[in-house]
Write a protein that holds these residues in place. Sequence first.
Motif, PDB file in Angstrom:
ATOM      1  N   THR A  10     -16.572  -2.735   7.642  1.00  0.00           N
ATOM      2  CA  THR A  10     -16.648  -2.252   6.265  1.00  0.00           C
ATOM      3  C   THR A  10     -15.765  -3.090   5.349  1.00  0.00           C
ATOM      4  O   THR A  10     -16.132  -3.371   4.211  1.00  0.00           O
ATOM      5  N   SER A  11     -14.612  -3.506   5.869  1.00  0.00           N
ATOM      6  CA  SER A  11     -13.647  -4.238   5.058  1.00  0.00           C
ATOM      7  C   SER A  11     -13.859  -5.741   5.089  1.00  0.00           C
ATOM      8  O   SER A  11     -13.576  -6.433   4.110  1.00  0.00           O
ATOM      9  N   GLU A  35     -10.059  -6.743   1.236  1.00  0.00           N
ATOM     10  CA  GLU A  35     -11.101  -5.817   1.680  1.00  0.00           C
ATOM     11  C   GLU A  35     -12.357  -5.924   0.816  1.00  0.00           C
ATOM     12  O   GLU A  35     -12.286  -6.052  -0.405  1.00  0.00           O
ATOM     13  N   THR A 264     -10.632   0.977   9.217  1.00  0.00           N
ATOM     14  CA  THR A 264     -10.961   1.685   7.979  1.00  0.00           C
ATOM     15  C   THR A 264     -11.087   3.172   8.267  1.00  0.00           C
ATOM     16  O   THR A 264     -10.569   4.019   7.548  1.00  0.00           O
ATOM     17  N   SER A 265     -11.798   3.507   9.333  1.00  0.00           N
ATOM     18  CA  SER A 265     -11.855   4.884   9.827  1.00  0.00           C
ATOM     19  C   SER A 265     -11.092   4.962  11.142  1.00  0.00           C
ATOM     20  O   SER A 265     -10.736   3.942  11.732  1.00  0.00           O
ATOM     21  N   SER A 309      -8.167   3.064   5.516  1.00  0.00           N
ATOM     22  CA  SER A 309      -8.465   3.090   4.080  1.00  0.00           C
ATOM     23  C   SER A 309      -7.360   3.812   3.308  1.00  0.00           C
ATOM     24  O   SER A 309      -7.025   3.444   2.176  1.00  0.00           O
ATOM     25  N   ARG A 312      -4.403   1.411   3.186  1.00  0.00           N
ATOM     26  CA  ARG A 312      -4.684   0.403   2.158  1.00  0.00           C
ATOM     27  C   ARG A 312      -4.410   0.974   0.765  1.00  0.00           C
ATOM     28  O   ARG A 312      -3.819   0.316  -0.083  1.00  0.00           O
ATOM     29  N   ASN A 348     -12.193  10.133   1.972  1.00  0.00           N
ATOM     30  CA  ASN A 348     -13.205   9.075   2.082  1.00  0.00           C
ATOM     31  C   ASN A 348     -14.547   9.660   2.505  1.00  0.00           C
ATOM     32  O   ASN A 348     -15.175   9.213   3.446  1.00  0.00           O
ATOM     33  N   ASN A 411      -5.074  -3.397  13.557  1.00  0.00           N
ATOM     34  CA  ASN A 411      -5.092  -2.391  12.496  1.00  0.00           C
ATOM     35  C   ASN A 411      -3.836  -1.509  12.584  1.00  0.00           C
ATOM     36  O   ASN A 411      -2.742  -2.020  12.754  1.00  0.00           O
TER      37      ASN A 411
END
Length: 492
Positions: A10-11, A35, A264-265, A309, A312, A348, A411
């Motif tokens: 996604t990023s 991102e 991200t997740s 996310s 970030r 999100n 991450n």
Amino acid sequence: MLLLGIDIGTSSVKVSVVDAATQNILSSAQYPDEESPIKALHPGWAEQSPQMWWEQAQQALERCHAKKAYDPADIAAIGIAYQMHGLVLVDKDQNVLRDSIIWCDSRAVEIGDKAFAAIGEEHCLSHLLNSPGNFTASKLAWVKENEPEIYRKIDKIMLPGDYIAMKLTGEITTSVSALSEGVFFDFKTNGISKEILNYFGFDESLFPVINPVFSSHGTLSTAVAQKLKLKAGIPVAYKSGDQPNNALSLNVLNPGEVAATAGTSGVIYGVSDELTYDQQSRINTFAHVNYAEQQKRLGVLLCINGTGSLYRWAKYNFGAGLTYTQMNNEAKKAPLGSDGLQILPFGNGAERMLNNKQVGAHIQNIDLNLHTQAHIFRAVQEGIASAFRYGLDIMRSNGMNPTVIRAGKSNLFLSELFTETFVNATGVPVELYNNDGSVGAALGAGIGAGIYKSPTEAFSNAKPIQLIEPSTQQFEPVYQEWKELLSLKLKA
């Protein structure tokens, strides 16, 4: 002999080139450095351009080649990992008809809920192992209902990895694993669900040819090979959603084995050999990469939409000028419990583990005379770890009781504080590996191309680089206070 893995995140997009004989990573690169944007035309919507993924994949591969750590002509197979549940639509000329409705988009929740009731909850759970919920089938139904002029032009529906494979080869395929993640697959009949097709009015011709995950999904076209400086004719030999692929990259293939990721997740993903499901669909079950009708391997997935996310967001709003490493070091300055500061990481989209509710992210109990930047960063990590614990307890109630969890050191698991907090929150040791999704995709390609005789051979050199076990630090009171806050928000 070399293997290329492409991970459509996604990023960003990351690629890795792996030596098949040693399983060593020769080179990796990602693109872009910041991102990638997510388009939110309305609250709860989330879209990305498939063309953007393709351009990023090319840029990432160019960066990888530029390191001159290998000869591109030696690459013998390509594997693809991709963000799950995204809907890609193309016409008969393979032109994209609209931006992809991606995994965290919430617009189809009501459509999925109505389908769950109309088809029958027991049938959905026992045959699909999930509610149609907010998955790809419901997103396609939203397009049919709201954009009929686009729907009429559809030749094939795809997931993000299918699209990248199409751009590489000109061929469109899917797999049982992909169909199950879209909630199109009936595990009892071992085929596309007639009930889903009939209820939504989908024509079966919209679906591509179904191939095994580990198999040829087409060969690299001459034109694309020249552009990418690769050999024409090499196979795309593996395609998988990011979470099954992350499990593969950690050699999580057998019942009882469990993987986690916090990009991200955030996801905990365990393997089962039973057609299991959660009565409330708070966790989901899909066909794993090694699923077969005769030897069932199911991936039981807990997803938290906002982990990396949220971090970030904290970086952009509270950590201007800091790197993530600096943020992690700053977070260590705050005490356990962040002096009462609490954060719920649910901003999100609709959260499956919260029955598809959109609770939103919350920062609670700010003391303007006490709390600092360090408290914010620690509270974010503690809030994410608490969400993992909350979800793991749901998995435990459904029979998934891990004694160890494997994760790639990437991450949020790059943060020593987060990793320790995760372990203390869940009470489960974590093994860290020097691996990621693009490497898993490369090794998957080796399996699919027959370079490896089995997944066991592909991961024969995989060894954990670190084991983190629960400490005497008492996280339970922090978690219980966090859980009480969540309970209040769920009742609001």
